[in-house]
Design an enzyme around this catalytic site. Structure first.
Site, PDB file in Angstrom:
ATOM      1  N   SER A 145       0.881  -1.169   0.000  1.00  0.00           N
ATOM      2  CA  SER A 145       0.000   0.000   0.000  1.00  0.00           C
ATOM      3  C   SER A 145       0.918   1.219   0.000  1.00  0.00           C
ATOM      4  CB  SER A 145      -0.835  -0.010   1.281  1.00  0.00           C
ATOM      5  OG  SER A 145      -1.393   1.261   1.519  1.00  0.00           O
TER       6      SER A 145
ATOM      7  N   TYR B  54      -2.329  -1.471  10.723  1.00  0.00           N
ATOM      8  CA  TYR B  54      -2.267  -1.721   9.274  1.00  0.00           C
ATOM      9  C   TYR B  54      -0.970  -1.157   8.682  1.00  0.00           C
ATOM     10  CZ  TYR B  54      -3.639  -1.564   4.333  1.00  0.00           C
ATOM     11  OH  TYR B  54      -3.688  -1.721   2.966  1.00  0.00           O
TER      12      TYR B  54
END
Ligand code: NAP
Length: 281
Positions: free
Chosen positions: A133, A146
């Protein structure tokens, strides 16, 4: 010879789109998901094998990989796509929820790579694609578990990119920007219910959340990320990173083409942190 890829998390979003894209390019696809649905196989007869796989369960990973290799005769690439998130204040994030994110996003990837390696080594050249990401290399607030998990994947991938060169296996990091048409945000918001925002954080939390909602970037569609994953899996060069989406392109420019001070100042602006500092004065 027809190539074969195994993809995790094909029940929805990016994983599903990636399975469809590889099949449309003539690859055999082992489309794995926790609760198998027949649709992908029915729509691509002979090309897609749907198999159960829970990345956090090594036995389930071994079984799926063995079944896929038996069915298609080998393995040329894996795509570690399965992932979960949670929006929460770090102090209030239950250890169990933090661990669940690491079990899926980090140890899940470790399980799949370790199980696949003996098969990948049978090929003259094979590839591992890890879906990271933009926050795998640029941090934002309220997503600490995360962000930490994707940073772990970035370090793991870079380390393996050296080690597995000895085995002719390429490692790729695909770093997508925010994709709004997947189940990701909804799943993450539902996980967030386990973390009650402490009173002292409430104003900050609302401000940071609103800044996230007001992000000044267009979202990224899963199709272009699936195409980048396919390009990465087919790329025999030593390139490690594939950035996809306007937000992540900007993070990458700030992180690697400007000074650390400039990077931190601009990320503070983009995440609403500098506005918060002004408000808190
Ligand atoms: P999604 O629609 O929620 O898909 C996530 C997939 O992961 C689902 O198929 C889910 O399966 C699967 N999964 C979760 N836990 C699993 C487990 N233990 N074992 C196997 N599969 C599991 O979200 P998405 O946006 O497509 O996310 C795909 C990847 O893109 C993730 O790695 C995510 O971190 C990354 N990413 C997403 C965004 C974004 O804005 N959406 C941005 C950057 C990166 P179930 O149906 O069984 O839950």
């Amino acid at each position: 010879m027809t190539k074969t890829v195994l993809i995790t998390g094909c029940s929805s979003g990016l994983g599903r789109m990636t399975a469809i894209h590889f099949a449309s390019q003539g690859w055999n696809v082992i489309a794995t998901m926790r609760k198998p649905e027949p649709e992908l196989a029915e729509n691509h007869p002979g090309r897609v094998l749907v198999h159960p796989l829970d990345v956090s369960d090594r036995q389930s990973v071994d079984t799926a990989i063995a079944a896929g290799v038996e069915h298609f005769g080998g393995l040329d690439a894996i795509v570690n796509n399965a992932g979960i998130t949670m929006l929460s204040v770090f102090e209030a994030t239950p250890a169990e929820a933090f661990r669940r994110i690491f079990e899926t996003n980090v140890f899940g990837v470790v399980n799949v790579i370790q199980s696949a390696l003996p098969h990948l080594r049978q090929r003259a050249r094979s590839t591992i694609v890890n879906v990271s990401s933009g926050v795998g290399f640029a941090a934002v607030p309220l997503l600490s578990a995360y962000v930490a998990s994707k940073h772990a994947i970035e370090g793991l991938s870079e380390s393996l990119s050296y080690e597995l060169e000895s085995q002719n296996i390429g490692i790729k990091l695909v770093e997508p920007g925010a994709m709004r048409n997947t189940n990701f945000t909804a799943t993450g918001m539902s996980a967030s219910e386990a973390a009650v925002v402490p009173e002292g954080y409430k104003t900050y939390f609302d401000h940071a959340l609103q800044s996230m909602i007001n992000y000044p970037f267009a979202s990224t569609d899963e199709k272009s990320v699936a195409e980048a994953i396919y390009a990465a899996a087919s790329d025999s060069s030593g390139r490690l990173r594939y950035v996809v989406g306007p937000d992540v392109e900007e993070y990458a420019r700030l992180r690697w083409s400007t000074s650390e001070d400039h990077y931190l100042a601009e990320m503070s602006r983009l995440t609403g942190q500098s506005a918060w500092r002004e408000m808190a004065k």
